[in-house]
Write an enzyme that holds these catalytic residues in place. Sequence first.
Site, PDB file in Angstrom:
ATOM      1  N   GLU A   3      32.826  19.527 100.587  1.00  0.00           N
ATOM      2  CA  GLU A   3      33.673  18.330 100.570  1.00  0.00           C
ATOM      3  C   GLU A   3      35.029  18.732 100.012  1.00  0.00           C
ATOM      4  OE1 GLU A   3      31.969  15.273  98.104  1.00  0.00           O
ATOM      5  OE2 GLU A   3      30.583  14.626  99.652  1.00  0.00           O
ATOM      6  N   LYS A   4      36.050  18.009 100.409  1.00  0.00           N
ATOM      7  CA  LYS A   4      37.335  18.198  99.769  1.00  0.00           C
ATOM      8  C   LYS A   4      37.174  17.791  98.306  1.00  0.00           C
ATOM      9  CE  LYS A   4      42.202  17.208 100.336  1.00  0.00           C
ATOM     10  NZ  LYS A   4      42.468  18.661 100.232  1.00  0.00           N
ATOM     11  N   HIS A  10      34.815   7.640  89.239  1.00  0.00           N
ATOM     12  CA  HIS A  10      33.526   7.377  89.884  1.00  0.00           C
ATOM     13  C   HIS A  10      33.242   5.892  89.697  1.00  0.00           C
ATOM     14  CE1 HIS A  10      29.067   8.218  90.623  1.00  0.00           C
ATOM     15  NE2 HIS A  10      29.116   6.959  90.236  1.00  0.00           N
ATOM     16  N   GLU A  22      27.663   4.770  95.579  1.00  0.00           N
ATOM     17  CA  GLU A  22      28.634   5.454  94.719  1.00  0.00           C
ATOM     18  C   GLU A  22      29.880   5.818  95.526  1.00  0.00           C
ATOM     19  OE1 GLU A  22      25.728   7.500  91.388  1.00  0.00           O
ATOM     20  OE2 GLU A  22      26.543   8.822  92.921  1.00  0.00           O
ATOM     21  N   LYS A  47      26.690  11.483  84.345  1.00  0.00           N
ATOM     22  CA  LYS A  47      27.273  10.421  83.541  1.00  0.00           C
ATOM     23  C   LYS A  47      26.852  10.474  82.067  1.00  0.00           C
ATOM     24  CE  LYS A  47      26.664   8.023  87.798  1.00  0.00           C
ATOM     25  NZ  LYS A  47      25.631   7.398  88.619  1.00  0.00           N
ATOM     26  N   GLY A  62      21.409  14.228  89.982  1.00  0.00           N
ATOM     27  CA  GLY A  62      21.521  14.441  88.542  1.00  0.00           C
ATOM     28  C   GLY A  62      22.596  15.461  88.182  1.00  0.00           C
ATOM     29  N   ARG A  75      17.452   3.308  94.467  1.00  0.00           N
ATOM     30  CA  ARG A  75      16.556   3.037  93.332  1.00  0.00           C
ATOM     31  C   ARG A  75      17.322   2.285  92.259  1.00  0.00           C
ATOM     32  NH1 ARG A  75      19.130   6.533  89.734  1.00  0.00           N
ATOM     33  NH2 ARG A  75      19.863   8.462  90.680  1.00  0.00           N
TER      34      ARG A  75
HETATM   35  P1  ADP Z   1      22.120   7.666  87.844  1.00  0.00           P
HETATM   36  O1  ADP Z   1      22.794   7.908  89.152  1.00  0.00           O
HETATM   37  O2  ADP Z   1      21.123   6.591  87.829  1.00  0.00           O
HETATM   38  O3  ADP Z   1      23.094   7.597  86.773  1.00  0.00           O
HETATM   39  P2  ADP Z   1      21.438  10.417  87.307  1.00  0.00           P
HETATM   40  O4  ADP Z   1      22.150  11.120  88.427  1.00  0.00           O
HETATM   41  O5  ADP Z   1      21.930  10.611  85.945  1.00  0.00           O
HETATM   42  O6  ADP Z   1      21.242   8.903  87.672  1.00  0.00           O
HETATM   43  O7  ADP Z   1      19.911  10.788  87.381  1.00  0.00           O
HETATM   44  C1  ADP Z   1      18.933   9.932  86.865  1.00  0.00           C
HETATM   45  C2  ADP Z   1      17.750  10.695  86.420  1.00  0.00           C
HETATM   46  O8  ADP Z   1      17.105  11.280  87.506  1.00  0.00           O
HETATM   47  C3  ADP Z   1      18.062  11.806  85.489  1.00  0.00           C
HETATM   48  O9  ADP Z   1      16.965  11.880  84.634  1.00  0.00           O
HETATM   49  C4  ADP Z   1      18.188  13.009  86.393  1.00  0.00           C
HETATM   50  O10 ADP Z   1      17.910  14.203  85.720  1.00  0.00           O
HETATM   51  C5  ADP Z   1      17.154  12.673  87.432  1.00  0.00           C
HETATM   52  N1  ADP Z   1      17.460  13.072  88.786  1.00  0.00           N
HETATM   53  C6  ADP Z   1      18.285  12.445  89.638  1.00  0.00           C
HETATM   54  N2  ADP Z   1      18.269  13.014  90.840  1.00  0.00           N
HETATM   55  C7  ADP Z   1      17.404  14.039  90.751  1.00  0.00           C
HETATM   56  C8  ADP Z   1      16.922  15.003  91.676  1.00  0.00           C
HETATM   57  N3  ADP Z   1      17.312  15.039  92.951  1.00  0.00           N
HETATM   58  N4  ADP Z   1      16.021  15.892  91.230  1.00  0.00           N
HETATM   59  C9  ADP Z   1      15.595  15.857  89.972  1.00  0.00           C
HETATM   60  N5  ADP Z   1      15.992  14.957  89.055  1.00  0.00           N
HETATM   61  C10 ADP Z   1      16.884  14.067  89.449  1.00  0.00           C
HETATM   62  P1  ADP Z   2      24.649  13.575  92.219  1.00  0.00           P
HETATM   63  O1  ADP Z   2      23.719  13.352  93.358  1.00  0.00           O
HETATM   64  O2  ADP Z   2      24.321  14.778  91.435  1.00  0.00           O
HETATM   65  O3  ADP Z   2      24.848  12.342  91.419  1.00  0.00           O
HETATM   66  P2  ADP Z   2      27.268  13.076  93.432  1.00  0.00           P
HETATM   67  O4  ADP Z   2      27.608  13.471  94.828  1.00  0.00           O
HETATM   68  O5  ADP Z   2      27.019  11.647  93.181  1.00  0.00           O
HETATM   69  O6  ADP Z   2      26.049  13.940  92.930  1.00  0.00           O
HETATM   70  O7  ADP Z   2      28.455  13.586  92.493  1.00  0.00           O
HETATM   71  C1  ADP Z   2      28.355  13.576  91.096  1.00  0.00           C
HETATM   72  C2  ADP Z   2      29.732  13.696  90.478  1.00  0.00           C
HETATM   73  O8  ADP Z   2      30.387  14.913  90.870  1.00  0.00           O
HETATM   74  C3  ADP Z   2      30.707  12.613  90.880  1.00  0.00           C
HETATM   75  O9  ADP Z   2      30.551  11.465  90.100  1.00  0.00           O
HETATM   76  C4  ADP Z   2      32.055  13.296  90.659  1.00  0.00           C
HETATM   77  O10 ADP Z   2      32.424  13.299  89.301  1.00  0.00           O
HETATM   78  C5  ADP Z   2      31.768  14.705  91.075  1.00  0.00           C
HETATM   79  N1  ADP Z   2      32.104  14.895  92.501  1.00  0.00           N
HETATM   80  C6  ADP Z   2      31.240  14.912  93.531  1.00  0.00           C
HETATM   81  N2  ADP Z   2      31.878  15.146  94.691  1.00  0.00           N
HETATM   82  C7  ADP Z   2      33.190  15.267  94.407  1.00  0.00           C
HETATM   83  C8  ADP Z   2      34.372  15.526  95.187  1.00  0.00           C
HETATM   84  N3  ADP Z   2      34.315  15.713  96.490  1.00  0.00           N
HETATM   85  N4  ADP Z   2      35.557  15.575  94.534  1.00  0.00           N
HETATM   86  C9  ADP Z   2      35.640  15.422  93.191  1.00  0.00           C
HETATM   87  N5  ADP Z   2      34.558  15.190  92.412  1.00  0.00           N
HETATM   88  C10 ADP Z   2      33.343  15.107  92.995  1.00  0.00           C
HETATM   89 MG    MG Z   3      25.559  10.561  92.154  1.00  0.00          MG
END
Ligand code: ADP
Ligand code: ADP
Ligand code: MG
Length: 453
Positions: free
Chosen positions: A200-201, A208, A275, A237, A164, A292
């Site tokens: 991460e770099k 995305h 992703e 997002k 999130g 999920r």
């Molecule tokens: P998506 O990847 O489906 O776009 P989001 O990253 O926006 O999802 O997260 C979806 C929902 O789950 C949001 O309500 C976010 O706050 C919650 N969420 C996602 N991952 C976690 C986590 N590890 N712990 C707590 N809430 C999470």
């Molecule tokens: P979450 O589990 O919270 O969704 P993600 O790893 O999917 O976390 O990363 C969420 C967002 O953070 C990505 O969509 C991107 O915008 C940014 N991000 C994550 N890692 C990187 C990276 N190494 N370089 C640039 N942007 C990143």
């Molecule tokens: Mg993500």
Amino acid sequence: MFKKILIANRGEIAVRIIKTCRELGIKTVGVYSKADKDTLHVNLADEAYYIGESRVSESYLNIERIIEVAKQAGAEAIHPGYGLLSENAEFANACGIAGITFIGPSPEVIQKMGNKIQARKLMVESGIPIVPGTRRPLKNSEEAVEVAREIGYPIMLKASAGGGGIGIEVIHNEDELKQKFTNNQKRSENFFASGEMYLEKYIINPRHIEVQILADKYGNTIHLWERDCSTQRHHQKVLEEAPATCLSSETRGKLVNTAIKAAKSLAYTNAGTIEFLVSESQEIFFLEMNTRLQVEHPITEEITGVDLVEEQIRIAIGQKLRHRQEDIQCDGHAIEVRIYAEDPVTFFPSPGTISNISFPQGENIRHELAIREGSIITPFYDPMIGKMIVKGADRQEAISSLKKALEEYVIEGIKTNIPTLMEISSHPKFDNGEITTNFLTTEFKSLLKSNGR
Ligand code: ADP
Ligand code: ADP
Ligand code: MG
């Protein structure tokens, strides 16, 4: 087919799942916390059970209580939605032990992909390109400093259990890393009960892009094309579109094939999303896998005509995939906007009572909502209160429908991000499709101030 399913979630996603269950003739069991007593998902479910106090730790995250309700109500399966227990391997396992079908992948796969460091390791072993960086947890800030020197700044400091958008921080130099490492680690321990951190770099100006996957229990895996989710605030997002119009056909092919390869290497079942970050030169990097249903799944449904919740249920009961890869066509363009109950400038949540609500109707407009006039937005849950999805024959048509629909959208009594969504939809760079993950932060500097998240 299942006769009865319990939905271990709340809000718009619980309502969304009920809708498909109804179409399939499946009875639904809702669960609710104290604060959610009078909400839409409770009214719409065929039966609903109180599971505890308002805080999620005492209700929606209470595995024992939810399983107990499922047994009491005679539910044969549980749909976890997204967030909450949806990526909790212990919960998926507990369902299995109780003889209830968990609508999702196996606990083993959830476990593997839930730990981002482990997921990166597994992907490398399967020949999937990952963002350069560490492949095991960092011991302390000294080790982080050493590793960061090798990777080169800017870097991304990340929590292995994060989600999130929480637990992610861009770091520009050594001093900043030393300063922020311990704090970030503590935050991660608080949020995710794990202080595992990695680096991460930092990919400059990436997009995305994620690929939707469906896989049955017989080794059949298909993709349902991609979604561009680059419009983000605080790494989360805000607006998503399908298909991604920025990709060369070669990159698009590489993305979907890599996603299938990743899912197959895990013997993945049910719906899932891989992703990726796509660099300016269209290099692709695995980011994470969400095991999920995704918040933005409706845009994929709109362009492919596939009901993803229905397919999840069919896969869970043991049916074979009903679609072959060549049947999955990509028709038109869909955009989803997330409506957040938050101050559009500070991003602070804005709880309160909705005094008036009226939203645009139309053939090409879809709403995923669990609010109505009089709904109380409490501070206990995620501030996302709904989503609107528009569809057009092409991107331009979808954008003009979006602009018009947002103008007609009225929510009074609480602050929402609708003004920001309107600005985004009429921004020239958005119009041209020149969107990277930095779009909101760079273009909306004056409008958007950080709230320190
Ligand atoms: P998506 O990847 O489906 O776009 P989001 O990253 O926006 O999802 O997260 C979806 C929902 O789950 C949001 O309500 C976010 O706050 C919650 N969420 C996602 N991952 C976690 C986590 N590890 N712990 C707590 N809430 C999470
Ligand atoms: P979450 O589990 O919270 O969704 P993600 O790893 O999917 O976390 O990363 C969420 C967002 O953070 C990505 O969509 C991107 O915008 C940014 N991000 C994550 N890692 C990187 C990276 N190494 N370089 C640039 N942007 C990143
Ligand atoms: Mg993500």
